[in-house]
Design a protein around this motif. Structure first.
Motif, PDB file in Angstrom:
ATOM      1  N   LEU A   1      17.127  15.314   9.448  1.00  0.00           N
ATOM      2  CA  LEU A   1      17.181  13.992   9.710  1.00  0.00           C
ATOM      3  C   LEU A   1      19.180  13.865  10.044  1.00  0.00           C
ATOM      4  O   LEU A   1      20.161  12.501  10.844  1.00  0.00           O
ATOM      5  CB  LEU A   1      16.826  12.729   8.958  1.00  0.00           C
ATOM      6  CG  LEU A   1      15.803  12.190   8.868  1.00  0.00           C
ATOM      7  CD1 LEU A   1      15.530  11.184   7.550  1.00  0.00           C
ATOM      8  CD2 LEU A   1      15.051  12.311   9.743  1.00  0.00           C
ATOM      9  N   THR A   2      19.851  15.716  10.134  1.00  0.00           N
ATOM     10  CA  THR A   2      21.725  15.306  10.451  1.00  0.00           C
ATOM     11  C   THR A   2      21.611  16.177  11.154  1.00  0.00           C
ATOM     12  O   THR A   2      21.367  17.090  11.670  1.00  0.00           O
ATOM     13  CB  THR A   2      22.540  16.093   8.921  1.00  0.00           C
ATOM     14  OG1 THR A   2      21.415  17.318   9.018  1.00  0.00           O
ATOM     15  CG2 THR A   2      21.331  15.059   7.604  1.00  0.00           C
ATOM     16  N   THR A   3      22.513  16.469  11.818  1.00  0.00           N
ATOM     17  CA  THR A   3      23.229  17.342  13.185  1.00  0.00           C
ATOM     18  C   THR A   3      23.731  18.525  12.656  1.00  0.00           C
ATOM     19  O   THR A   3      23.812  19.263  13.220  1.00  0.00           O
ATOM     20  CB  THR A   3      24.323  16.276  14.284  1.00  0.00           C
ATOM     21  OG1 THR A   3      25.355  15.951  12.382  1.00  0.00           O
ATOM     22  CG2 THR A   3      23.934  15.014  14.664  1.00  0.00           C
ATOM     23  N   THR A   4      23.914  18.393  10.636  1.00  0.00           N
ATOM     24  CA  THR A   4      24.329  19.965  10.177  1.00  0.00           C
ATOM     25  C   THR A   4      22.798  20.012   9.403  1.00  0.00           C
ATOM     26  O   THR A   4      23.233  21.220   9.077  1.00  0.00           O
ATOM     27  CB  THR A   4      25.469  19.866   9.898  1.00  0.00           C
ATOM     28  OG1 THR A   4      25.007  18.628   8.316  1.00  0.00           O
ATOM     29  CG2 THR A   4      26.882  18.679  10.543  1.00  0.00           C
ATOM     30  N   GLY A   5      21.534  19.632   9.393  1.00  0.00           N
ATOM     31  CA  GLY A   5      21.268  19.838   8.745  1.00  0.00           C
ATOM     32  C   GLY A   5      20.036  21.045   8.608  1.00  0.00           C
ATOM     33  O   GLY A   5      20.230  21.360  10.434  1.00  0.00           O
ATOM     34  N   ASN A   6      18.903  21.550   7.913  1.00  0.00           N
ATOM     35  CA  ASN A   6      18.503  22.958   7.467  1.00  0.00           C
ATOM     36  C   ASN A   6      16.819  22.980   9.177  1.00  0.00           C
ATOM     37  O   ASN A   6      16.382  21.706   8.105  1.00  0.00           O
ATOM     38  CB  ASN A   6      18.263  23.579   6.523  1.00  0.00           C
ATOM     39  CG  ASN A   6      17.214  25.013   6.954  1.00  0.00           C
ATOM     40  OD1 ASN A   6      16.898  24.446   7.472  1.00  0.00           O
ATOM     41  ND2 ASN A   6      17.494  25.625   5.632  1.00  0.00           N
ATOM     42  N   ASN A   7      16.761  22.908  10.205  1.00  0.00           N
ATOM     43  CA  ASN A   7      15.568  23.142  10.535  1.00  0.00           C
ATOM     44  C   ASN A   7      15.194  24.321  10.471  1.00  0.00           C
ATOM     45  O   ASN A   7      14.005  24.664  11.613  1.00  0.00           O
ATOM     46  CB  ASN A   7      16.017  22.326  11.701  1.00  0.00           C
ATOM     47  CG  ASN A   7      16.670  22.517  12.885  1.00  0.00           C
ATOM     48  OD1 ASN A   7      17.162  23.640  12.628  1.00  0.00           O
ATOM     49  ND2 ASN A   7      17.083  21.724  13.246  1.00  0.00           N
ATOM     50  N   ASN A   8      15.072  25.269   9.943  1.00  0.00           N
ATOM     51  CA  ASN A   8      14.874  26.498  10.107  1.00  0.00           C
ATOM     52  C   ASN A   8      13.328  26.641  10.372  1.00  0.00           C
ATOM     53  O   ASN A   8      12.716  27.587  10.755  1.00  0.00           O
ATOM     54  CB  ASN A   8      15.759  27.467   8.797  1.00  0.00           C
ATOM     55  CG  ASN A   8      15.302  29.326   9.085  1.00  0.00           C
ATOM     56  OD1 ASN A   8      14.304  29.364   8.488  1.00  0.00           O
ATOM     57  ND2 ASN A   8      16.086  29.536   9.800  1.00  0.00           N
TER      58      ASN A   8
ATOM     59  N   GLY B   1      25.856  21.616  19.887  1.00  0.00           N
ATOM     60  CA  GLY B   1      26.136  22.702  18.828  1.00  0.00           C
ATOM     61  C   GLY B   1      25.498  22.182  17.475  1.00  0.00           C
ATOM     62  O   GLY B   1      25.323  22.292  17.171  1.00  0.00           O
ATOM     63  N   SER B   2      24.665  21.569  18.093  1.00  0.00           N
ATOM     64  CA  SER B   2      23.922  19.781  16.446  1.00  0.00           C
ATOM     65  C   SER B   2      22.740  20.728  16.409  1.00  0.00           C
ATOM     66  O   SER B   2      21.781  20.454  17.099  1.00  0.00           O
ATOM     67  CB  SER B   2      24.075  18.489  16.784  1.00  0.00           C
ATOM     68  OG  SER B   2      25.565  18.308  17.304  1.00  0.00           O
ATOM     69  N   SER B   3      22.570  20.526  15.017  1.00  0.00           N
ATOM     70  CA  SER B   3      20.722  20.986  14.787  1.00  0.00           C
ATOM     71  C   SER B   3      19.838  19.394  15.764  1.00  0.00           C
ATOM     72  O   SER B   3      20.057  18.342  15.622  1.00  0.00           O
ATOM     73  CB  SER B   3      20.725  20.259  13.378  1.00  0.00           C
ATOM     74  OG  SER B   3      21.726  21.548  12.382  1.00  0.00           O
ATOM     75  N   TYR B   4      19.214  20.280  15.580  1.00  0.00           N
ATOM     76  CA  TYR B   4      18.014  18.979  16.458  1.00  0.00           C
ATOM     77  C   TYR B   4      17.292  18.434  15.599  1.00  0.00           C
ATOM     78  O   TYR B   4      17.174  18.852  14.053  1.00  0.00           O
ATOM     79  CB  TYR B   4      16.822  19.819  17.289  1.00  0.00           C
ATOM     80  CG  TYR B   4      16.949  20.317  18.171  1.00  0.00           C
ATOM     81  CD1 TYR B   4      17.038  19.378  19.474  1.00  0.00           C
ATOM     82  CD2 TYR B   4      17.404  21.161  18.879  1.00  0.00           C
ATOM     83  CE1 TYR B   4      16.954  19.367  20.956  1.00  0.00           C
ATOM     84  CE2 TYR B   4      17.628  21.717  19.806  1.00  0.00           C
ATOM     85  CZ  TYR B   4      17.441  21.162  21.421  1.00  0.00           C
ATOM     86  OH  TYR B   4      17.235  21.000  22.656  1.00  0.00           O
ATOM     87  N   GLY B   5      17.338  16.914  14.984  1.00  0.00           N
ATOM     88  CA  GLY B   5      16.771  16.631  14.714  1.00  0.00           C
ATOM     89  C   GLY B   5      15.107  16.510  14.238  1.00  0.00           C
ATOM     90  O   GLY B   5      14.675  16.635  15.716  1.00  0.00           O
ATOM     91  N   TYR B   6      14.452  16.721  13.572  1.00  0.00           N
ATOM     92  CA  TYR B   6      12.966  16.940  13.512  1.00  0.00           C
ATOM     93  C   TYR B   6      12.047  15.990  12.576  1.00  0.00           C
ATOM     94  O   TYR B   6      13.071  15.992  11.346  1.00  0.00           O
ATOM     95  CB  TYR B   6      12.451  17.990  13.507  1.00  0.00           C
ATOM     96  CG  TYR B   6      11.066  18.740  13.695  1.00  0.00           C
ATOM     97  CD1 TYR B   6      10.456  18.723  14.583  1.00  0.00           C
ATOM     98  CD2 TYR B   6      10.570  18.486  12.566  1.00  0.00           C
ATOM     99  CE1 TYR B   6       8.814  18.801  14.751  1.00  0.00           C
ATOM    100  CE2 TYR B   6       8.702  18.917  12.186  1.00  0.00           C
ATOM    101  CZ  TYR B   6       8.349  18.918  13.598  1.00  0.00           C
ATOM    102  OH  TYR B   6       7.327  19.025  13.328  1.00  0.00           O
ATOM    103  N   GLU B   7      11.196  15.607  12.765  1.00  0.00           N
ATOM    104  CA  GLU B   7      10.221  14.380  11.859  1.00  0.00           C
ATOM    105  C   GLU B   7       8.335  15.050  12.219  1.00  0.00           C
ATOM    106  O   GLU B   7       8.365  14.019  12.466  1.00  0.00           O
ATOM    107  CB  GLU B   7      11.300  13.351  11.869  1.00  0.00           C
ATOM    108  CG  GLU B   7      10.687  12.663  10.262  1.00  0.00           C
ATOM    109  CD  GLU B   7      11.064  11.595   9.437  1.00  0.00           C
ATOM    110  OE1 GLU B   7      11.355  10.985   8.611  1.00  0.00           O
ATOM    111  OE2 GLU B   7      11.521  10.859  10.851  1.00  0.00           O
TER     112      GLU B   7
END
Length: 108
Positions: A27-34, A71-77
């Motif tokens: 849910l964050t622009t710097t979070g882990n969506n690996n 340059g921000s992490s994609y949000g995914y849920e």
């Protein structure tokens, strides 16, 4: 918008083959969506080696997170929010470098 559409199509293909979307939340622009990277473009020798999306070097950062053109992490849920696409679908978005949610690029 094109990347959101392409990632959405890859996620649909993943679900068609695996019965569900990849589970995870970022849910964050710097979070882990690996988990998006490892599910849509698994490493050679993985249990399910099918590639659903070919991530180029510009789409990942040094932490291995999938990043948008800003340059921000994609949000995914997934499961998704009941206020967006619903719990039987995924939510995918880019903040497009803005804190204004109206400027975000999203799949809902």
């Amino acid at each position: 918008e094109a990347e959101i559409a392409a990632l959405s199509a890859a996620l649909q293909s993943y679900k068609a083959d695996n019965g569900d979307y990849p589970y995870g939340t970022n849910l964050t622009t710097t979070g882990n969506n690996n988990f998006l990277l490892t599910n849509l473009m698994p490493a050679a020798g993985a249990a399910n080696p099918k590639v659903y999306f070919e991530f180029n070097k510009g789409m990942t950062n040094t932490s291995g997170y999938v990043v948008d053109p800003f340059g921000s992490s994609y949000g995914y849920e997934y499961p998704g929010s009941t206020n967006r696409n619903g719990t039987n679908f995924f939510d995918l978005w880019s903040t497009a470098g803005s804190t204004n949610t109206n400027a975000w690029i999203k799949n809902w």
